[in-house]
Enzyme design. Sequence first.
Site, PDB file in Angstrom:
ATOM      1  N   GLY A  80      -9.715 -17.451  12.085  1.00  0.00           N
ATOM      2  CA  GLY A  80     -10.847 -17.966  11.324  1.00  0.00           C
ATOM      3  C   GLY A  80     -11.043 -17.128  10.083  1.00  0.00           C
ATOM      4  O   GLY A  80     -11.022 -17.643   8.963  1.00  0.00           O
ATOM      5  N   PRO A  81     -11.218 -15.785  10.244  1.00  0.00           N
ATOM      6  CA  PRO A  81     -11.166 -14.927   9.055  1.00  0.00           C
ATOM      7  C   PRO A  81      -9.755 -14.998   8.471  1.00  0.00           C
ATOM      8  O   PRO A  81      -8.797 -14.554   9.103  1.00  0.00           O
ATOM      9  CB  PRO A  81     -11.477 -13.531   9.615  1.00  0.00           C
ATOM     10  CG  PRO A  81     -12.160 -13.776  10.922  1.00  0.00           C
ATOM     11  CD  PRO A  81     -11.531 -15.021  11.466  1.00  0.00           C
ATOM     12  N   GLY A 125      -5.319 -19.898   1.633  1.00  0.00           N
ATOM     13  CA  GLY A 125      -6.331 -18.858   1.765  1.00  0.00           C
ATOM     14  C   GLY A 125      -5.816 -17.649   2.504  1.00  0.00           C
ATOM     15  O   GLY A 125      -6.109 -16.498   2.136  1.00  0.00           O
ATOM     16  N   HIS A 159     -11.448 -30.880   3.020  1.00  0.00           N
ATOM     17  CA  HIS A 159     -11.250 -29.561   3.633  1.00  0.00           C
ATOM     18  C   HIS A 159     -12.253 -29.293   4.742  1.00  0.00           C
ATOM     19  O   HIS A 159     -11.862 -29.007   5.873  1.00  0.00           O
ATOM     20  CB  HIS A 159     -11.350 -28.456   2.583  1.00  0.00           C
ATOM     21  CG  HIS A 159     -11.381 -27.081   3.187  1.00  0.00           C
ATOM     22  ND1 HIS A 159     -10.238 -26.440   3.608  1.00  0.00           N
ATOM     23  CD2 HIS A 159     -12.413 -26.248   3.477  1.00  0.00           C
ATOM     24  CE1 HIS A 159     -10.572 -25.265   4.126  1.00  0.00           C
ATOM     25  NE2 HIS A 159     -11.886 -25.119   4.057  1.00  0.00           N
ATOM     26  N   ARG A 214      -9.432  16.603  16.396  1.00  0.00           N
ATOM     27  CA  ARG A 214      -8.201  15.857  16.090  1.00  0.00           C
ATOM     28  C   ARG A 214      -7.002  16.539  16.754  1.00  0.00           C
ATOM     29  O   ARG A 214      -6.081  15.876  17.232  1.00  0.00           O
ATOM     30  CB  ARG A 214      -7.991  15.711  14.583  1.00  0.00           C
ATOM     31  CG  ARG A 214      -7.842  17.016  13.839  1.00  0.00           C
ATOM     32  CD  ARG A 214      -7.415  16.808  12.401  1.00  0.00           C
ATOM     33  NE  ARG A 214      -7.339  18.079  11.690  1.00  0.00           N
ATOM     34  CZ  ARG A 214      -6.591  18.304  10.614  1.00  0.00           C
ATOM     35  NH1 ARG A 214      -5.821  17.339  10.129  1.00  0.00           N
ATOM     36  NH2 ARG A 214      -6.590  19.462  10.019  1.00  0.00           N
ATOM     37  N   GLU A 244      -4.230   0.175   6.304  1.00  0.00           N
ATOM     38  CA  GLU A 244      -5.180   0.337   7.403  1.00  0.00           C
ATOM     39  C   GLU A 244      -5.557  -0.997   8.039  1.00  0.00           C
ATOM     40  O   GLU A 244      -5.627  -1.111   9.271  1.00  0.00           O
ATOM     41  CB  GLU A 244      -6.448   1.043   6.906  1.00  0.00           C
ATOM     42  CG  GLU A 244      -6.244   2.471   6.459  1.00  0.00           C
ATOM     43  CD  GLU A 244      -5.853   2.591   4.990  1.00  0.00           C
ATOM     44  OE1 GLU A 244      -5.699   3.718   4.499  1.00  0.00           O
ATOM     45  OE2 GLU A 244      -5.696   1.526   4.334  1.00  0.00           O
ATOM     46  N   PHE A 281     -12.003   5.171   6.298  1.00  0.00           N
ATOM     47  CA  PHE A 281     -11.189   3.993   6.026  1.00  0.00           C
ATOM     48  C   PHE A 281     -11.298   2.918   7.110  1.00  0.00           C
ATOM     49  O   PHE A 281     -10.562   1.924   7.073  1.00  0.00           O
ATOM     50  CB  PHE A 281      -9.735   4.391   5.779  1.00  0.00           C
ATOM     51  CG  PHE A 281      -9.578   5.289   4.588  1.00  0.00           C
ATOM     52  CD1 PHE A 281     -10.270   5.032   3.413  1.00  0.00           C
ATOM     53  CD2 PHE A 281      -8.760   6.398   4.637  1.00  0.00           C
ATOM     54  CE1 PHE A 281     -10.153   5.864   2.312  1.00  0.00           C
ATOM     55  CE2 PHE A 281      -8.626   7.242   3.546  1.00  0.00           C
ATOM     56  CZ  PHE A 281      -9.328   6.974   2.375  1.00  0.00           C
ATOM     57  N   ASP A 336     -12.300  17.205   0.040  1.00  0.00           N
ATOM     58  CA  ASP A 336     -11.932  15.863  -0.420  1.00  0.00           C
ATOM     59  C   ASP A 336     -13.141  15.079  -0.926  1.00  0.00           C
ATOM     60  O   ASP A 336     -12.980  14.074  -1.619  1.00  0.00           O
ATOM     61  CB  ASP A 336     -11.234  15.077   0.693  1.00  0.00           C
ATOM     62  CG  ASP A 336      -9.749  15.397   0.765  1.00  0.00           C
ATOM     63  OD1 ASP A 336      -9.227  16.029  -0.182  1.00  0.00           O
ATOM     64  OD2 ASP A 336      -9.106  15.023   1.761  1.00  0.00           O
ATOM     65  N   HIS A 355     -14.235  10.478   0.729  1.00  0.00           N
ATOM     66  CA  HIS A 355     -13.554  10.578   2.019  1.00  0.00           C
ATOM     67  C   HIS A 355     -14.486  10.992   3.156  1.00  0.00           C
ATOM     68  O   HIS A 355     -14.045  11.068   4.305  1.00  0.00           O
ATOM     69  CB  HIS A 355     -12.398  11.581   1.922  1.00  0.00           C
ATOM     70  CG  HIS A 355     -11.192  11.052   1.204  1.00  0.00           C
ATOM     71  ND1 HIS A 355     -11.266  10.487  -0.048  1.00  0.00           N
ATOM     72  CD2 HIS A 355      -9.883  10.979   1.567  1.00  0.00           C
ATOM     73  CE1 HIS A 355     -10.055  10.106  -0.429  1.00  0.00           C
ATOM     74  NE2 HIS A 355      -9.195  10.383   0.532  1.00  0.00           N
TER      75      HIS A 355
END
Length: 663
Positions: free
Chosen positions: A122-123, A161, A264, A357, A411, A437, A469, A473
């Site tokens: 759909g998207p 699209g 459409h 991390r 991403e 991000f 950064d 960021h």
Amino acid sequence: MADKKTDMAGEKQMANAIRALAMDAVQKANSGHPGMPMGMADVATVLFNRFINLDPKHPDWPDRDRFVLSAGHGSMLQYAIHHLVGYDDMPMSELENFRQLGHRTAGHPEYGHAKGIETTTGPLGQGIATAVGMALAERMLASRFGKTLVDHFTYVIAGDGCLMEGISHEAIDFAGHLKLGKLIVFWDDNHISIDGKTELATSTNQMQRFRAAGWHVQKVDGYDNDAIAAAIENARRSGRPSLIACKTIIGFGAPNLQGSEKTHGAPLGADEIAAARKKLGWAFKPFEIPDDIYAAWGTVAKRGSAARRQWLARHKDSRRARAFDAAIAGELPAPVGRALAAFRKKHMAEKTKVATRKASQMALEVINAKTSLTVGGSADLTHSNLTITKGMASVAPGKFKGSYIHYGVREHGMAAAMNGIALHKGFIPYGGTFLVFTDYARGAIRLSALMGQRVVYVMTHDSIGLGEDGPTHQPIEHLAMLRATPNLNLFRPADIIETAEAWEIALQATDRPSVLALSRQNLPMLRERSGAANLSANGAYLLRKPKGKRDVTLMATGSEVEIAVRAADILAKGHKIKAAVVSMPCWELFEATGESYQADVLGTAPRIAIEAAARLGWDRWVGDSGGFIGMNSFGASAPADKLYPHFGITAEKTVELALAKLG
């Protein structure tokens, strides 16, 4: 393979059945998109009638071909086909209740609402990008278990699209680079968008674009069935992902409206539908399909059933069958849990101080050593996200035995591909980038949650703590955005113990995605009481409980839990104030615990929340008498140890606020 004896006239009527059902359903609902199903009916009919392998009685057969309707607004094409080929959950009554509450025929195809829908679309652009993940999973499974068990195609119908959306470029480039030869995309090349002709907004030569990305490219008349079939044959043999540009007319068959944007997204109207029936030679009432058309479409199911039986015979004879079945089931092996428990015990004793991390990578070393289900990756930040572990080989063009995927600076495409990998089954995908991000990946993350897929997002550099950064960021509003997303677990662990616990929970959560928000800076191990229990499974817990009645409760997540602990020490030693410290690594899990547990953890004393992010959402936990230490602006470029005092996120500021609240 194509059926050389296909009855062309019968096949045209099979396509007209799709057109009629699309017209009728949209008209009855007074809502929907008839143009695409009418324009692409012949292409879809050739694909299903001559090529695709699926078994409606066993829609989860692992080696079925995948069909993705990326142009999801044309959902009636898929629902009509599902009805015609005999999916037992798609009777005519479902088509008659198109877009109505409580029915499977939603406005756009939704995974889990009806059998045979491989992904929610759909998207625009999401379908083709998700299909890339499916095609990649097919190649990776085939490299492990061989063609006898894994050998199928992923077919996509995409519109103008879909190809305008930015995610399509990420997906097309990635698929071409990896040479995903079992991926075939049909472009509904009708040159129409909602606003009118596509020339209003684009002049891209899509065929050259795909060629530049390494795709096999063909162009056909979307109403020449034999040409369509020949193009599919060529695509299946190409060894590269294939684009078949299908020159079509939107709303084909509607004599006064075809070729116009008016077809459409709106019903054609009773008069135009009557005229279309006459033009198409379709002399049947609304929602009426003659027996010979049902019989013709029924051959699709018969062919798929025969293919499945042949596969079952190969499966029975395969020495790899048990391992293959286990991979498809996706159940986390018990040794993973035992290894993580031992990991927590070891690092609690050693009081290991690392960035979360790095703690994540250390936990992954344990996880990846105990299961082959996990497939890692990063959007070109491998050695910042720390998503790779020892012994992981990279997936490369034509080389799919590896378990680490280099997604490049894509991403959004990475997130969608991971959805496709999870939907395909056989792997548990995880992938990393910086938390800020998630903005780029947001559309696909939302679909992970909507579809309930086990995808793990490793989002590092989670606050102003990343330092130099700077504000571009440094995530501020991102935690609030992710927490606002239904059916998604957001973890912001405070130390190595909570990080390992978060990984265990994320891997066990088969019905939703998880986001791990991880620090760049080193954090101390804070857990004060030992034990095998996964305390993060409750979402929040008392990290420190003072003796007697508490005077104030300090609540925090991630790197700010350390600040809460220091503030509690200052309050106790300098002011004789008893402060409880609550670590809240996952709000969503805490919400699910119930009022009694929440009351025990939160207490009745004034509460202060500490988080280096936006306040939004915290007031529900701190209450009317509480306070907040955090961000109310964007960040800045400076070392992390300068930024926290600059923005007032310190133990001292926490103490000041606590004293003010206590009067």
